[in-house]
Write an enzyme that holds these catalytic residues in place. Structure first.
Site, PDB file in Angstrom:
ATOM      1  CE  LYS A  12     -47.018  37.222  20.983  1.00 11.35           C
ATOM      2  NZ  LYS A  12     -47.163  35.802  19.976  1.00 11.35           N
ATOM      3  CE  LYS A  70     -55.208  39.111  22.693  1.00  9.22           C
ATOM      4  NZ  LYS A  70     -54.605  38.998  21.477  1.00  9.22           N
ATOM      5  CE  LYS A  89     -54.303  27.907  29.677  1.00 10.77           C
ATOM      6  NZ  LYS A  89     -53.493  27.051  29.018  1.00 10.77           N
TER       7      LYS A  89
HETATM    8  P1  AMP Z   1     -54.168  33.684  19.101  1.00  9.29           P
HETATM    9  O1  AMP Z   1     -54.658  32.730  19.813  1.00  9.29           O
HETATM   10  O2  AMP Z   1     -53.275  35.050  19.608  1.00  9.29           O
HETATM   11  O3  AMP Z   1     -53.193  33.152  17.743  1.00  9.29           O
HETATM   12  O4  AMP Z   1     -55.352  34.429  18.031  1.00  9.29           O
HETATM   13  C1  AMP Z   1     -56.239  33.807  17.479  1.00  9.29           C
HETATM   14  C2  AMP Z   1     -57.063  34.826  16.799  1.00  9.29           C
HETATM   15  O5  AMP Z   1     -58.104  35.263  17.844  1.00  9.29           O
HETATM   16  C3  AMP Z   1     -56.477  35.991  16.328  1.00  9.29           C
HETATM   17  O6  AMP Z   1     -57.117  36.471  15.115  1.00  9.29           O
HETATM   18  C4  AMP Z   1     -56.570  37.003  17.327  1.00  9.29           C
HETATM   19  O7  AMP Z   1     -56.735  38.352  17.022  1.00  9.29           O
HETATM   20  C5  AMP Z   1     -58.092  36.795  18.079  1.00  9.29           C
HETATM   21  N1  AMP Z   1     -58.052  36.739  19.706  1.00  9.29           N
HETATM   22  C6  AMP Z   1     -57.230  36.200  20.441  1.00  9.29           C
HETATM   23  N2  AMP Z   1     -57.655  36.618  21.626  1.00  9.29           N
HETATM   24  C7  AMP Z   1     -58.654  37.332  21.442  1.00  9.29           C
HETATM   25  C8  AMP Z   1     -59.407  38.326  22.399  1.00  9.29           C
HETATM   26  N3  AMP Z   1     -59.238  38.182  23.633  1.00  9.29           N
HETATM   27  N4  AMP Z   1     -60.423  39.122  21.875  1.00  9.29           N
HETATM   28  C9  AMP Z   1     -60.671  38.946  20.327  1.00  9.29           C
HETATM   29  N5  AMP Z   1     -59.907  38.336  19.526  1.00  9.29           N
HETATM   30  C10 AMP Z   1     -58.970  37.764  20.134  1.00  9.29           C
END
Ligand code: AMP
Ligand code: TRP
Length: 328
Positions: A112, A193, A196
Protein backbone atom coordinates in the site's frame (compact mmCIF):
# COMPACT_ATOMS: atom_id res chain seq x y z
CA UNK A 1 -14.59 -23.90 25.61
CA UNK A 2 -17.07 -21.84 23.63
CA UNK A 3 -15.62 -20.31 20.55
CA UNK A 4 -15.56 -16.58 20.21
CA UNK A 5 -15.35 -15.15 16.71
CA UNK A 6 -14.36 -11.65 15.76
CA UNK A 7 -13.89 -10.01 12.42
CA UNK A 8 -14.51 -6.88 10.42
CA UNK A 9 -14.55 -5.37 6.97
CA UNK A 10 -13.17 -1.88 6.37
CA UNK A 11 -15.62 0.74 5.11
CA UNK A 12 -13.11 1.92 2.51
CA UNK A 13 -14.57 0.60 -0.72
CA UNK A 14 -17.83 -0.78 -2.00
CA UNK A 15 -18.23 -4.40 -1.05
CA UNK A 16 -17.56 -6.84 -3.88
CA UNK A 17 -18.31 -10.55 -4.00
CA UNK A 18 -14.67 -11.23 -2.98
CA UNK A 19 -15.32 -9.63 0.40
CA UNK A 20 -18.68 -11.38 0.60
CA UNK A 21 -17.20 -14.80 -0.12
CA UNK A 22 -13.96 -14.28 1.80
CA UNK A 23 -15.51 -12.65 4.84
CA UNK A 24 -19.18 -11.74 5.21
CA UNK A 25 -20.64 -15.09 4.19
CA UNK A 26 -18.43 -16.80 6.73
CA UNK A 27 -19.55 -14.40 9.47
CA UNK A 28 -23.15 -15.43 8.87
CA UNK A 29 -22.36 -19.13 9.17
CA UNK A 30 -20.32 -18.68 12.34
CA UNK A 31 -23.27 -17.39 14.33
CA UNK A 32 -24.31 -21.00 14.75
CA UNK A 33 -20.95 -22.00 16.17
CA UNK A 34 -20.21 -19.58 18.95
CA UNK A 35 -20.29 -16.05 20.28
CA UNK A 36 -19.65 -13.41 17.61
CA UNK A 37 -18.37 -9.85 17.46
CA UNK A 38 -18.63 -8.32 14.00
CA UNK A 39 -17.46 -4.76 13.71
CA UNK A 40 -16.65 -2.14 11.14
CA UNK A 41 -13.02 -1.02 11.39
CA UNK A 42 -13.48 2.63 10.48
CA UNK A 43 -10.30 3.66 12.31
CA UNK A 44 -8.48 1.37 9.88
CA UNK A 45 -10.16 2.97 6.90
CA UNK A 46 -8.77 6.41 7.80
CA UNK A 47 -5.17 5.21 7.55
CA UNK A 48 -5.56 6.41 3.99
CA UNK A 49 -7.43 9.64 3.21
CA UNK A 50 -11.20 9.19 2.93
CA UNK A 51 -13.80 11.63 1.77
CA UNK A 52 -15.79 12.38 4.99
CA UNK A 53 -19.19 12.17 3.34
CA UNK A 54 -18.36 8.91 1.61
CA UNK A 55 -16.87 7.36 4.72
CA UNK A 56 -20.03 8.14 6.68
CA UNK A 57 -22.23 6.70 3.95
CA UNK A 58 -20.10 3.58 3.47
CA UNK A 59 -20.10 2.87 7.18
CA UNK A 60 -23.90 2.78 7.18
CA UNK A 61 -23.93 0.73 4.00
CA UNK A 62 -21.60 -1.86 5.40
CA UNK A 63 -23.55 -2.17 8.65
CA UNK A 64 -26.70 -2.63 6.56
CA UNK A 65 -24.95 -5.30 4.51
CA UNK A 66 -23.91 -7.18 7.64
CA UNK A 67 -27.55 -7.40 8.63
CA UNK A 68 -28.92 -7.97 5.12
CA UNK A 69 -26.50 -10.84 4.58
CA UNK A 70 -27.89 -12.53 7.66
CA UNK A 71 -25.99 -11.49 10.78
CA UNK A 72 -28.61 -11.37 13.52
CA UNK A 73 -28.18 -8.21 15.60
CA UNK A 74 -30.32 -9.69 18.37
CA UNK A 75 -27.75 -12.39 18.96
CA UNK A 76 -24.47 -10.70 18.06
CA UNK A 77 -22.91 -7.31 18.63
CA UNK A 78 -22.55 -5.31 15.41
CA UNK A 79 -20.68 -2.07 16.00
CA UNK A 80 -18.38 0.64 14.69
CA UNK A 81 -14.79 0.49 15.89
CA UNK A 82 -14.71 4.24 16.57
CA UNK A 83 -17.71 3.89 18.92
CA UNK A 84 -15.64 1.81 21.33
CA UNK A 85 -12.68 3.96 22.47
CA UNK A 86 -10.89 0.95 23.99
CA UNK A 87 -9.71 -0.01 20.48
CA UNK A 88 -7.57 3.10 20.06
CA UNK A 89 -6.30 2.81 23.61
CA UNK A 90 -5.24 -0.83 23.41
CA UNK A 91 -3.93 -0.10 19.91
CA UNK A 92 -1.42 2.28 21.45
CA UNK A 93 -0.45 -0.32 24.04
CA UNK A 94 0.10 -2.92 21.32
CA UNK A 95 2.33 -0.46 19.47
CA UNK A 96 4.55 -0.44 22.53
CA UNK A 97 4.88 -4.22 22.20
CA UNK A 98 5.47 -4.36 18.46
CA UNK A 99 8.98 -4.09 17.06
CA UNK A 100 9.78 -1.73 14.22
CA UNK A 101 11.47 -4.58 12.34
CA UNK A 102 8.52 -6.94 12.38
CA UNK A 103 6.12 -4.16 11.45
CA UNK A 104 8.40 -3.29 8.52
CA UNK A 105 7.93 -6.81 7.19
CA UNK A 106 4.18 -6.52 6.75
CA UNK A 107 3.53 -7.07 3.07
CA UNK A 108 0.24 -5.16 3.08
CA UNK A 109 2.08 -2.04 4.24
CA UNK A 110 4.74 -2.54 1.58
CA UNK A 111 2.09 -2.93 -1.11
CA UNK A 112 0.00 0.00 0.00
CA UNK A 113 2.91 2.38 0.51
CA UNK A 114 4.96 1.45 -2.56
CA UNK A 115 5.66 4.47 -4.74
CA UNK A 116 3.56 6.85 -2.57
CA UNK A 117 4.92 10.06 -1.12
CA UNK A 118 2.83 10.90 1.90
CA UNK A 119 2.02 7.63 3.59
CA UNK A 120 0.47 8.09 7.03
CA UNK A 121 2.26 6.80 10.11
CA UNK A 122 -1.00 5.06 10.98
CA UNK A 123 -0.80 2.92 7.85
CA UNK A 124 2.44 1.57 9.26
CA UNK A 125 1.12 0.94 12.79
CA UNK A 126 -2.24 -0.41 11.56
CA UNK A 127 -1.44 -4.07 12.37
CA UNK A 128 -1.00 -3.16 16.06
CA UNK A 129 -4.50 -1.68 16.06
CA UNK A 130 -5.80 -4.81 14.37
CA UNK A 131 -4.18 -6.89 17.12
CA UNK A 132 -5.96 -4.73 19.69
CA UNK A 133 -9.31 -5.24 17.91
CA UNK A 134 -8.93 -8.98 18.28
CA UNK A 135 -7.37 -9.21 21.74
CA UNK A 136 -9.90 -6.89 23.39
CA UNK A 137 -12.62 -9.49 22.94
CA UNK A 138 -10.65 -12.59 23.78
CA UNK A 139 -11.45 -13.85 20.28
CA UNK A 140 -10.47 -17.49 19.84
CA UNK A 141 -11.02 -17.51 16.07
CA UNK A 142 -10.68 -14.81 13.44
CA UNK A 143 -12.20 -15.50 10.02
CA UNK A 144 -10.41 -13.49 7.35
CA UNK A 145 -9.31 -13.66 3.75
CA UNK A 146 -5.91 -14.95 2.82
CA UNK A 147 -4.43 -11.42 2.67
CA UNK A 148 -4.79 -10.97 6.44
CA UNK A 149 -2.85 -14.03 7.48
CA UNK A 150 0.35 -12.14 8.22
CA UNK A 151 -1.51 -9.65 10.43
CA UNK A 152 -3.01 -12.54 12.35
CA UNK A 153 0.43 -14.04 12.89
CA UNK A 154 1.62 -10.71 14.24
CA UNK A 155 -1.38 -10.58 16.57
CA UNK A 156 -0.46 -14.00 17.92
CA UNK A 157 3.16 -12.91 18.42
CA UNK A 158 2.16 -9.72 20.23
CA UNK A 159 -0.31 -11.52 22.49
CA UNK A 160 2.26 -14.16 23.38
CA UNK A 161 4.97 -11.58 23.99
CA UNK A 162 2.69 -9.56 26.26
CA UNK A 163 1.57 -12.64 28.17
CA UNK A 164 5.16 -13.78 28.69
CA UNK A 165 6.24 -10.38 29.90
CA UNK A 166 3.32 -9.36 32.09
CA UNK A 167 1.39 -12.53 32.87
CA UNK A 168 -1.45 -14.17 30.99
CA UNK A 169 -3.76 -11.40 29.83
CA UNK A 170 -4.73 -12.17 26.26
CA UNK A 171 -6.20 -15.15 24.45
CA UNK A 172 -3.93 -16.13 21.53
CA UNK A 173 -6.31 -16.30 18.54
CA UNK A 174 -6.42 -18.76 15.64
CA UNK A 175 -6.81 -17.51 12.10
CA UNK A 176 -9.60 -19.11 10.08
CA UNK A 177 -8.89 -19.06 6.39
CA UNK A 178 -11.37 -20.99 4.34
CA UNK A 179 -10.13 -23.21 1.56
CA UNK A 180 -12.48 -22.33 -1.23
CA UNK A 181 -12.88 -18.62 -1.86
CA UNK A 182 -10.04 -17.36 0.34
CA UNK A 183 -8.91 -15.32 -2.61
CA UNK A 184 -11.42 -14.41 -5.26
CA UNK A 185 -9.58 -13.12 -8.31
CA UNK A 186 -10.52 -10.41 -10.81
CA UNK A 187 -12.80 -11.45 -13.67
CA UNK A 188 -10.41 -9.79 -16.13
CA UNK A 189 -7.19 -11.19 -14.71
CA UNK A 190 -6.91 -14.30 -12.52
CA UNK A 191 -3.53 -13.19 -11.18
CA UNK A 192 -4.85 -10.19 -9.24
CA UNK A 193 -7.34 -10.15 -6.37
CA UNK A 194 -10.87 -8.99 -7.14
CA UNK A 195 -10.87 -5.43 -5.92
CA UNK A 196 -12.85 -2.24 -6.30
CA UNK A 197 -9.58 -0.37 -6.82
CA UNK A 198 -9.21 -1.99 -10.24
CA UNK A 199 -10.05 0.73 -12.81
CA UNK A 200 -11.82 -1.86 -14.97
CA UNK A 201 -15.32 -2.16 -13.46
CA UNK A 202 -15.93 -5.44 -15.30
CA UNK A 203 -13.27 -7.06 -13.14
CA UNK A 204 -15.45 -7.09 -10.03
CA UNK A 205 -19.07 -7.70 -9.05
CA UNK A 206 -20.35 -5.37 -6.36
CA UNK A 207 -22.99 -6.56 -3.91
CA UNK A 208 -25.18 -3.72 -5.14
CA UNK A 209 -24.75 -4.45 -8.86
CA UNK A 210 -28.04 -4.93 -10.70
CA UNK A 211 -28.85 -8.25 -12.37
CA UNK A 212 -28.31 -6.85 -15.84
CA UNK A 213 -24.86 -5.61 -14.95
CA UNK A 214 -23.94 -8.86 -13.22
CA UNK A 215 -24.87 -10.83 -16.34
CA UNK A 216 -22.87 -8.47 -18.52
CA UNK A 217 -19.78 -8.66 -16.31
CA UNK A 218 -19.78 -12.46 -16.19
CA UNK A 219 -20.28 -12.70 -19.93
CA UNK A 220 -17.08 -10.66 -20.32
CA UNK A 221 -15.05 -12.67 -17.81
CA UNK A 222 -11.82 -14.06 -19.24
CA UNK A 223 -11.52 -17.85 -19.57
CA UNK A 224 -9.06 -19.81 -21.71
CA UNK A 225 -8.96 -21.56 -25.08
CA UNK A 226 -9.39 -25.06 -23.70
CA UNK A 227 -13.21 -25.00 -23.47
CA UNK A 228 -13.67 -27.40 -20.55
CA UNK A 229 -15.05 -26.45 -17.14
CA UNK A 230 -12.28 -28.02 -15.11
CA UNK A 231 -10.77 -26.94 -11.78
CA UNK A 232 -7.02 -26.54 -12.01
CA UNK A 233 -5.36 -23.37 -10.72
CA UNK A 234 -2.05 -24.22 -12.40
CA UNK A 235 -3.24 -24.39 -15.99
CA UNK A 236 -6.75 -22.88 -15.82
CA UNK A 237 -6.73 -20.08 -13.23
CA UNK A 238 -9.51 -17.95 -14.75
CA UNK A 239 -11.93 -20.87 -15.03
CA UNK A 240 -10.98 -22.17 -11.58
CA UNK A 241 -11.81 -18.77 -10.12
CA UNK A 242 -15.25 -18.86 -11.76
CA UNK A 243 -15.80 -22.42 -10.54
CA UNK A 244 -15.07 -21.32 -6.97
CA UNK A 245 -17.55 -18.47 -7.26
CA UNK A 246 -20.14 -20.87 -8.65
CA UNK A 247 -19.44 -23.36 -5.88
CA UNK A 248 -19.89 -20.81 -3.12
CA UNK A 249 -23.04 -19.25 -4.51
CA UNK A 250 -24.71 -22.53 -5.46
CA UNK A 251 -23.61 -24.57 -2.45
CA UNK A 252 -22.32 -27.28 -4.80
CA UNK A 253 -18.88 -28.81 -4.20
CA UNK A 254 -16.10 -28.16 -6.73
CA UNK A 255 -16.37 -31.71 -8.11
CA UNK A 256 -20.13 -31.38 -8.49
CA UNK A 257 -19.74 -28.14 -10.42
CA UNK A 258 -17.28 -29.81 -12.82
CA UNK A 259 -19.67 -32.67 -13.31
CA UNK A 260 -22.66 -30.39 -13.79
CA UNK A 261 -20.93 -28.63 -16.70
CA UNK A 262 -19.26 -31.67 -18.20
CA UNK A 263 -19.24 -31.51 -21.97
CA UNK A 264 -20.61 -27.95 -21.97
CA UNK A 265 -18.80 -24.85 -23.18
CA UNK A 266 -18.06 -21.68 -21.29
CA UNK A 267 -21.07 -19.79 -22.63
CA UNK A 268 -23.58 -21.83 -20.70
CA UNK A 269 -21.36 -21.99 -17.63
CA UNK A 270 -21.10 -18.19 -17.47
CA UNK A 271 -24.86 -17.82 -17.94
CA UNK A 272 -25.70 -20.19 -15.10
CA UNK A 273 -23.02 -18.60 -12.96
CA UNK A 274 -24.59 -15.17 -13.41
CA UNK A 275 -27.99 -16.59 -12.47
CA UNK A 276 -26.86 -18.21 -9.22
CA UNK A 277 -25.14 -14.99 -8.19
CA UNK A 278 -28.16 -12.83 -9.10
CA UNK A 279 -30.49 -15.15 -7.22
CA UNK A 280 -28.38 -15.13 -4.08
CA UNK A 281 -27.83 -11.37 -4.08
CA UNK A 282 -31.45 -10.43 -4.71
CA UNK A 283 -32.81 -10.93 -1.15
CA UNK A 284 -29.67 -9.33 0.30
CA UNK A 285 -30.14 -6.25 -1.86
CA UNK A 286 -33.80 -5.97 -0.88
CA UNK A 287 -33.16 -6.21 2.84
CA UNK A 288 -30.27 -3.79 2.48
CA UNK A 289 -32.49 -1.16 0.87
CA UNK A 290 -35.01 -1.50 3.71
CA UNK A 291 -32.56 -0.85 6.50
CA UNK A 292 -29.72 1.26 5.19
CA UNK A 293 -31.33 4.57 6.13
CA UNK A 294 -33.51 3.37 9.00
CA UNK A 295 -33.43 4.43 12.63
CA UNK A 296 -33.40 0.77 13.47
CA UNK A 297 -29.85 0.64 12.11
CA UNK A 298 -28.80 3.44 14.48
CA UNK A 299 -30.30 1.54 17.39
CA UNK A 300 -28.52 -1.67 16.44
CA UNK A 301 -25.16 0.10 16.22
CA UNK A 302 -25.68 1.91 19.52
CA UNK A 303 -26.61 -1.27 21.32
CA UNK A 304 -23.77 -3.18 19.65
CA UNK A 305 -21.23 -0.59 20.83
CA UNK A 306 -22.52 -0.78 24.40
CA UNK A 307 -22.29 -4.56 24.47
CA UNK A 308 -18.84 -4.52 22.90
CA UNK A 309 -17.54 -1.83 25.26
CA UNK A 310 -18.43 -3.91 28.28
CA UNK A 311 -16.18 -6.74 27.15
CA UNK A 312 -13.47 -4.49 25.70
CA UNK A 313 -13.14 -2.23 28.76
CA UNK A 314 -12.58 -5.16 31.03
CA UNK A 315 -9.71 -6.51 28.91
CA UNK A 316 -8.20 -3.05 28.56
CA UNK A 317 -8.23 -2.64 32.33
CA UNK A 318 -6.47 -5.98 32.86
CA UNK A 319 -3.82 -5.10 30.28
CA UNK A 320 -3.16 -1.72 31.87
CA UNK A 321 -2.97 -3.26 35.29
CA UNK A 322 -0.61 -6.00 34.12
CA UNK A 323 1.76 -3.40 32.66
CA UNK A 324 1.78 -1.28 35.77
CA UNK A 325 -0.27 1.66 34.55
CA UNK A 326 -1.76 3.09 37.72
CA UNK A 327 -5.38 2.16 38.19
CA UNK A 328 -7.49 3.91 40.79
P1 AMP B 1 -11.47 -5.27 2.75
O1 AMP B 1 -12.60 -4.84 1.90
O2 AMP B 1 -10.13 -5.20 2.08
O3 AMP B 1 -11.50 -4.70 4.15
O4 AMP B 1 -11.70 -6.83 2.95
C1 AMP B 1 -12.69 -7.31 3.80
C2 AMP B 1 -12.52 -8.77 4.02
O5 AMP B 1 -12.81 -9.47 2.80
C3 AMP B 1 -11.12 -9.22 4.44
O6 AMP B 1 -11.22 -10.28 5.36
C4 AMP B 1 -10.50 -9.64 3.15
O7 AMP B 1 -9.52 -10.62 3.37
C5 AMP B 1 -11.70 -10.21 2.39
N1 AMP B 1 -11.54 -9.99 0.95
C6 AMP B 1 -11.49 -8.81 0.28
N2 AMP B 1 -11.33 -9.01 -1.04
C7 AMP B 1 -11.30 -10.36 -1.21
C8 AMP B 1 -11.15 -11.21 -2.33
N3 AMP B 1 -11.01 -10.74 -3.57
N4 AMP B 1 -11.17 -12.55 -2.11
C9 AMP B 1 -11.33 -13.05 -0.87
N5 AMP B 1 -11.47 -12.31 0.22
C10 AMP B 1 -11.45 -10.98 0.07
N1 TRP C 1 -7.33 -5.45 8.38
C1 TRP C 1 -8.56 -6.07 7.96
C2 TRP C 1 -8.71 -5.92 6.45
O1 TRP C 1 -8.08 -5.10 5.84
C3 TRP C 1 -9.75 -5.47 8.64
C4 TRP C 1 -9.66 -5.66 10.12
C5 TRP C 1 -9.34 -4.71 11.05
C6 TRP C 1 -9.87 -6.87 10.83
N2 TRP C 1 -9.34 -5.24 12.29
C7 TRP C 1 -9.66 -6.55 12.20
C8 TRP C 1 -10.21 -8.14 10.45
C9 TRP C 1 -9.77 -7.54 13.18
C10 TRP C 1 -10.32 -9.12 11.44
C11 TRP C 1 -10.10 -8.82 12.79
O2 TRP C 1 -9.50 -6.63 5.88
Amino acid sequence: MTKRFLSGIKPSGDLNIGGYIGALRQFVQLQEEGECFFFIPDLHAITVAQDPKELRERSRQLAAFYIAAGIDPERNAIFMQSHVPAHAELGWIMETQAHFGEMSRMTQFKDKSAGKDNVSAALFTYPALMAADILLYGATHVPVGDDQKQHLELTRDLATRFNNRYGKTFVVPEPMIQEVGARVMGLDDPSSKMSKSNPNASSYILLLDEPKLIRKKFSRAVTDSDMSVRYDWETKPAVSNLIEIFSVFSGMGIGEVEKHFEGQGYGNFKKELAEVVVEKLDPIQQKYAEIVHSEELDRILRRGAEQAAQVANETLRSAKDAMGLLLL
